[in-house]
Design a protein around this motif. Structure first.
Motif, mmCIF file in Angstrom:
data_model
loop_
_atom_site.group_PDB
_atom_site.id
_atom_site.type_symbol
_atom_site.label_atom_id
_atom_site.label_comp_id
_atom_site.label_asym_id
_atom_site.label_seq_id
_atom_site.Cartn_x
_atom_site.Cartn_y
_atom_site.Cartn_z
ATOM 1 N N GLU A 70 84.074 70.141 80.807
ATOM 2 C CA GLU A 70 84.749 70.564 82.020
ATOM 3 C C GLU A 70 85.979 71.400 81.727
ATOM 4 O O GLU A 70 86.774 71.060 80.861
ATOM 5 N N GLY A 71 86.122 72.492 82.469
ATOM 6 C CA GLY A 71 87.348 73.267 82.363
ATOM 7 C C GLY A 71 88.457 72.551 83.091
ATOM 8 O O GLY A 71 88.213 71.545 83.758
ATOM 9 N N ARG A 72 89.674 73.056 82.986
ATOM 10 C CA ARG A 72 90.812 72.325 83.573
ATOM 11 C C ARG A 72 90.729 72.245 85.080
ATOM 12 O O ARG A 72 91.295 71.367 85.698
ATOM 13 N N SER A 73 90.064 73.211 85.692
ATOM 14 C CA SER A 73 89.967 73.127 87.144
ATOM 15 C C SER A 73 88.637 72.502 87.560
ATOM 16 O O SER A 73 88.257 72.591 88.722
ATOM 17 N N GLY A 74 87.975 71.884 86.601
ATOM 18 C CA GLY A 74 86.823 71.075 86.955
ATOM 19 C C GLY A 74 85.467 71.749 86.901
ATOM 20 O O GLY A 74 84.461 71.102 87.142
ATOM 21 N N GLU A 75 85.413 73.071 86.596
ATOM 22 C CA GLU A 75 84.098 73.691 86.544
ATOM 23 C C GLU A 75 83.392 73.258 85.276
ATOM 24 O O GLU A 75 84.010 73.079 84.232
ATOM 25 N N SER A 76 82.076 73.146 85.380
ATOM 26 C CA SER A 76 81.301 72.776 84.210
ATOM 27 C C SER A 76 80.976 74.029 83.406
ATOM 28 O O SER A 76 80.509 75.030 83.937
ATOM 29 N N MET A 77 81.268 73.945 82.111
ATOM 30 C CA MET A 77 80.946 75.057 81.233
ATOM 31 C C MET A 77 80.094 74.547 80.084
ATOM 32 O O MET A 77 80.083 73.357 79.792
ATOM 33 N N THR A 78 79.384 75.466 79.446
ATOM 34 C CA THR A 78 78.436 75.054 78.420
ATOM 35 C C THR A 78 78.441 76.034 77.253
ATOM 36 O O THR A 78 78.438 77.248 77.449
ATOM 37 N N LEU A 79 78.471 75.462 76.065
ATOM 38 C CA LEU A 79 78.300 76.271 74.853
ATOM 39 C C LEU A 79 76.892 76.845 74.901
ATOM 40 O O LEU A 79 75.926 76.096 75.102
ATOM 41 N N ARG A 80 76.758 78.126 74.692
ATOM 42 C CA ARG A 80 75.452 78.743 74.939
ATOM 43 C C ARG A 80 74.349 78.172 74.043
ATOM 44 O O ARG A 80 74.520 78.078 72.823
ATOM 45 N N PRO A 81 73.217 77.802 74.640
ATOM 46 C CA PRO A 81 72.074 77.335 73.865
ATOM 47 C C PRO A 81 71.123 78.478 73.520
ATOM 48 O O PRO A 81 70.199 78.292 72.742
ATOM 49 N N GLU A 82 71.353 79.644 74.091
ATOM 50 C CA GLU A 82 70.515 80.811 73.825
ATOM 51 C C GLU A 82 71.278 82.035 74.319
ATOM 52 O O GLU A 82 72.317 81.918 74.965
ATOM 53 N N TYR A 83 70.773 83.201 73.991
ATOM 54 C CA TYR A 83 71.537 84.402 74.291
ATOM 55 C C TYR A 83 71.100 85.110 75.571
ATOM 56 O O TYR A 83 71.891 85.768 76.252
#
Length: 414
Positions: A70-83
């Motif tokens: 989670e980012g500081r304002s609560g959005e979900s982020m993801t380390l890329r699993p593919e390009y």
RNA sequence: GCGAGUGUAGCUCAGUUGGUUAGAGCGCCUGACUGUGACUCAGGAGGUCGCCGGUUCGAUCCCGGUCACUCGCCCCA
């Protein structure tokens, strides 16, 4: 050993490993450029929905393999699993629809929470090719031909086979999917546990089951080609024709199914048997619905990803780094002259090694270990004559050379 | 996520049917050679035998757990 260890599934790339990776990357970059694919990069993480929307909520990658936070304002982020998803997002974000066909090469680390095995890590690296905005079968042919060219240059094409299939357009694929679900639903009690789970998640996968009971059922299952509409059939025929024209061999594999929702029409994998169960070294296909799924205007696309670790394991003839020349001062007085000479030569573009300490024997040993091409010895004797002893470490011969002729001697090494 | 195997020096691996100082090859360091590598010879450093716990008079060895890697399944590059 209580020494600090890297996180499971991650690996250090020491210089020797890095050289292998760099060779794969550089080869891919060079050949991609010949085909008109320019290099680009996107961020290593994206909003989670970029991947969730495109790859499919039910895909293994999205449902259990993403590194999300989670980012500081609560959005979900993801380390890329593919390009692919990131590049398509970039295509939309930057308003590149006028630049089609948008042909790019990219490479970098990917992250998937999986059980590590040989050729499979949690942080791994991919080279990636995308051709966005081309609906023509010629694009499929080009993209596959580019993959084959890279494999050839790396010396691994001969140990790979190109597996090819079509998934049809969305209409065909949906019709076939429905037919499969209907067929297999009658055998729910006979299906293996894995396949039962696949029935709703990805019924096409059942076709590829290794379970013998499943295989018996598969034998009588509806056949894909019966559900392909005319457009899909013609499209695939055109791809095959193109590959034939270029002399690129392939094997039709009706059970080749991609795990990600966004694929349509052409699906392909370059597969090797030399890496255990991780056979795919390059895999990809057409993804005509992806850009739309991300909120862009309907835009076709095709591309592939290749595993750098896997390719690095297979690649032959990894080039060595540049061979340096070693400067060996003898005595304190020569040290200063040698230091200055080393610096000058380095500024002139010559790779120079000079040890920080040690007598002549040690420095010669070090020069040898570093695979130096030649050693330049400078001692009191040479200093008086403004010369150096120039030793060819391959030939084992040496001669005194005036410092003024040193560059000539260096360029004569060959 | 499931099943199995492995884990001894920097690397590749021996070994102990549980017993005092755990070995080899390669590599590394020092010297023979106070100005010459890749060859030779002689020395040397380096291991809480993956980690934690249990059984035992005693565990690197047996048992349990844990971590990592490998193989298969799932899936994928």
């Amino acid at each position: 050993m209580s020494l600090p260890q890297p996180v499971r599934g991650t690996h250090d790339l020491l210089p020797e490993d890095f050289r292998r990776h760099a060779h794969v990357r550089n080869t891919a970059r060079d050949i991609a450029a010949r085909f008109g694919y320019a290099e680009m990069a996107t961020p290593i993480f994206e909003f989670t929905e970029v991947f969730a929307r495109t790859m499919g909520e039910t895909s293994d990658v999205v449902s259990k393999e993403m590194y999300s936070f989670e980012g500081r304002s609560g959005e979900s982020m993801t380390l890329r699993p593919e390009y692919t998803a990131g590049i398509c997002r970039s295509f939309i974000s930057n308003g590149l629809q006028q630049n089609v066909p948008f042909k790019v090469f990219a490479n970098g680390p990917m992250f998937r929470y999986e059980r590590p095995q040989k050729g499979r890590q949690r942080q791994f690296h991919q080279i990636d090719i995308e051709c966005i905005g081309a609906a023509e079968a010629k694009a499929d042919v080009e993209v596959i031909a580019l993959g084959a060219a890279i494999l050839k240059e790396l010396g691994v094409l001969d140990s790979c086979s190109l597996q090819l299939n079509t998934l049809g357009d969305r209409e065909s694929r949906q019709a076939y999917r429905d037919a499969l679900v209907e067929y297999f639903s009658d055998f729910k009690d006979k299906l293996s546990e894995d396949s039962l789970a696949r029935l709703h998640r990805n019924p096409l996968r059942i076709l590829d089951s290794k379970d013998k009971g499943d295989q018996a059922l598969v034998a009588n299952a509806p056949i894909f080609t019966d559900y392909l509409n005319d457009y899909s059939t013609e499209f695939f025929a055109e791809v095959l024709e193109g590959l034939d024209m270029l002399g690129i061999g392939y094997e039709l594999n009706r059970r080749l199914v991609r795990g990600l929702d966004y694929y349509t029409h052409t699906a392909f994998e370059f597969v090797t048997t030399e890496l255990g169960s991780q056979g795919a070294v390059i895999a990809g296909g057409r993804y005509d619905g992806l850009i739309e799924a991300l909120g862009g205007k309907p835009t076709p696309g095709i591309g592939w990803a290749g595993g750098i670790e896997r390719l690095a394991l297979l690649a032959r003839d990894i080039p060595e780094g540049p061979r340096p020349v070693a400067i060996v001062p003898v005595g304190a007085e020569a040290e200063a002259v040698a230091l200055k000479l080393a610096h000058e030569l380095r500024l002139e573009g010559i790779s120079v090694e000079m040890a920080f300490k040690g007598n002549v024997g040690k420095r010669m040993k070090r020069a040898n270990k570093l695979n130096a091409r030649a050693a330049i010895l400078i001692g009191e004797d040479e200093l008086v004559r403004n010369a150096c002893t120039f030793r060819d470490l391959d030939q084992g011969t040496q001669e005194e050379v005036p410092l003024s002729s040193l560059r000539a001697a260096l360029s004569n090494l060959g």
